[in-house]
Design an enzyme around this catalytic site. Structure first.
Site, mmCIF file in Angstrom:
data_model
loop_
_atom_site.group_PDB
_atom_site.id
_atom_site.type_symbol
_atom_site.label_atom_id
_atom_site.label_comp_id
_atom_site.label_asym_id
_atom_site.label_seq_id
_atom_site.Cartn_x
_atom_site.Cartn_y
_atom_site.Cartn_z
ATOM 1 N N PHE A 72 0.694 -1.058 -0.064
ATOM 2 C CA PHE A 72 0.132 0.068 0.043
ATOM 3 C C PHE A 72 0.801 1.299 -0.247
ATOM 4 C CE2 PHE A 72 -2.093 2.635 3.523
ATOM 5 C CZ PHE A 72 -2.476 3.805 2.605
ATOM 6 N N THR A 118 2.456 -9.879 1.017
ATOM 7 C CA THR A 118 1.279 -8.869 1.236
ATOM 8 C C THR A 118 1.010 -7.846 0.414
ATOM 9 O OG1 THR A 118 2.647 -7.731 2.842
ATOM 10 C CG2 THR A 118 1.094 -9.464 3.756
ATOM 11 N N ILE A 178 13.169 -9.728 2.299
ATOM 12 C CA ILE A 178 14.131 -8.871 3.182
ATOM 13 C C ILE A 178 14.811 -10.107 4.208
ATOM 14 C CG2 ILE A 178 13.078 -6.609 3.058
ATOM 15 C CD1 ILE A 178 11.606 -7.245 5.620
ATOM 16 N N GLN A 190 10.084 0.135 3.870
ATOM 17 C CA GLN A 190 8.492 0.014 3.861
ATOM 18 C C GLN A 190 7.957 -1.506 4.530
ATOM 19 O OE1 GLN A 190 6.948 3.191 4.272
ATOM 20 N NE2 GLN A 190 9.151 3.749 3.483
ATOM 21 N N TYR A 233 3.737 -6.576 17.950
ATOM 22 C CA TYR A 233 3.985 -5.781 16.894
ATOM 23 C C TYR A 233 4.665 -4.497 17.466
ATOM 24 C CZ TYR A 233 3.164 -2.248 13.247
ATOM 25 O OH TYR A 233 3.304 -1.451 12.191
ATOM 26 N N ASN A 251 -14.636 -2.152 17.027
ATOM 27 C CA ASN A 251 -14.612 -2.734 18.510
ATOM 28 C C ASN A 251 -14.652 -1.866 19.398
ATOM 29 O OD1 ASN A 251 -13.266 -5.160 16.896
ATOM 30 N ND2 ASN A 251 -11.596 -3.738 16.496
ATOM 31 N N ARG A 309 -10.390 -4.765 21.324
ATOM 32 C CA ARG A 309 -9.624 -5.745 20.832
ATOM 33 C C ARG A 309 -7.988 -5.657 21.674
ATOM 34 N NH1 ARG A 309 -7.556 -4.805 14.606
ATOM 35 N NH2 ARG A 309 -6.459 -3.012 15.826
ATOM 36 N N ASP A 333 -4.857 -2.972 21.661
ATOM 37 C CA ASP A 333 -4.998 -1.728 21.182
ATOM 38 C C ASP A 333 -4.908 -0.413 22.106
ATOM 39 O OD1 ASP A 333 -5.708 -2.243 18.538
ATOM 40 O OD2 ASP A 333 -7.884 -1.992 18.724
#
Length: 326
Positions: A16, A40, A62, A81, A149, A210, A284, A287
């Site tokens: 994206f 992806t 990568i 990215q 993450y 959520n 979630r 978050d």
């Protein structure tokens, strides 16, 4: 403006954000190399650029250091990215997330250092602010990560800082805040909220929010992100090197307001969308309740001036989705 001879490597260039960066820098006359393994990202995002002699695709991973080395040939600047996004995915599969986001990052960083690139600019994340409750988010005040993450993205910043101090490579991290816009994938279990909701509305399906919908985000249109990447490449201000910058618009929107604006924007194309009901579910895990960036540092040091507000960007994004995905 940079001299046209400069060559830019964009990892994750078929994704994206990466594909939008490829498109922009090719349009500005730079030589651009897209490195992607298409796990992806999508080839169709960049295939139209192959007719331009300044653009090249390298299919590589990568996580393979040799692939990273091969992609560095003649490269002046790296816009890193590539990575595996999504908090839920990192919780489901922490090993793969770490392999790509940390080991893969280190591969690209090391290959950049060995190749002697002029500057390494990388996609950092607002998730790094973790449990810090202060608003707006200021670059030098962070908390503890709330997700796997977030931990990987914070690790990227640590590696970049250490490489700068140890090897002298110039690095700049851009902490992205909920980027949205054209080419963002609406499909899959880990699709970002805006394209996912858009596709559901177009199918008259009820989006699931959520929590109570009062969590807020600094939604940031893709063109503002492109501007920040270009400024990060071009800056000669020593204060702007070997540091991180918030990459955002500097305003926040609740999920409830997002839903309202999306329905209003989409209803211009199909009035029936206004009647689609909203469903609320549990919060979630991992978050952050609220996210709002201070962009003062980027304005002062880089001359950042975001051109698109959330609503302006949303109208552009909705138009693109309607024309390309309906």
């Amino acid at each position: 403006m940079l001299e046209k001879k400069y060559k830019i490597l964009i990892t994750g260039g078929a994704g994206f954000i990466g594909s939008n960066l490829c498109e922009y820098f090719v349009s500005q006359g730079y030589q651009v190399v897209c490195l992607d393994n298409f796990s992806t990202g999508y080839r169709h995002n960049v295939e139209h650029l192959l007719n331009n002699h300044n653009f090249e695709i390298i299919e590589g991973d990568i996580c393979n250091y040799s692939n990273c080395q091969d992609a560095m040939s003649g490269v002046d600047y790296v816009l890193h990215q590539a990575g595996l996004g999504s908090v839920p995915r990192s919780i489901t599969d922490p090993i793969t997330t770490n392999s790509i986001n940390v080991s893969g990052f280190l591969n690209v960083l090391m290959a950049s250092k060995v190749a002697g690139v002029k500057r390494f600019v990388y996609a950092a994340s607002s998730s790094t602010y973790g449990d810090s409750e202060s608003l707006p988010k200021v670059e030098d005040v962070i908390g503890k990560p709330l997700s796997l993450y977030a931990a990987t993205k914070y690790m990227n910043e640590l590696y970049a800082e250490i490489f700068s101090k140890t090897y002298g490579i110039e690095t700049i991290g851009l902490r992205y805040f909920n980027v949205f816009g054209r080419k963002q994938d609406p499909n899959g279990a880990y699709a970002a909220v805006i394209p996912k909701f858009v596709m559901q509305f177009m199918k008259y399906e009820s989006p699931v929010v959520n929590g109570n919908g009062e969590y807020s985000r600094d939604f940031t249109y893709i063109d503002n992100v492109i501007q920040m990447n270009e400024l990060a490449i071009k800056t000669n201000n020593p204060e702007g090197i070997n540091t991180v910058f918030n990459t955002a618009f500097g305003d926040r929107t609740t999920l409830n307001d997002l839903i309202k604006y999306l329905q209003e924007s989409l209803s211009k194309f199909d009035p029936k969308i206004a009647a689609v009901k909203i469903v609320y579910g549990p919060n979630r895990a991992g978050d952050i309740p609220h996210s709002l960036a201070s962009i003062d540092k980027a304005k002062k040091i880089l001359g950042y001036n975001p051109k698109f507000s959330f609503k302006q960007g949303l109208d552009q994004a909705v138009q693109w989705y309607w024309e390309n995905l309906k």
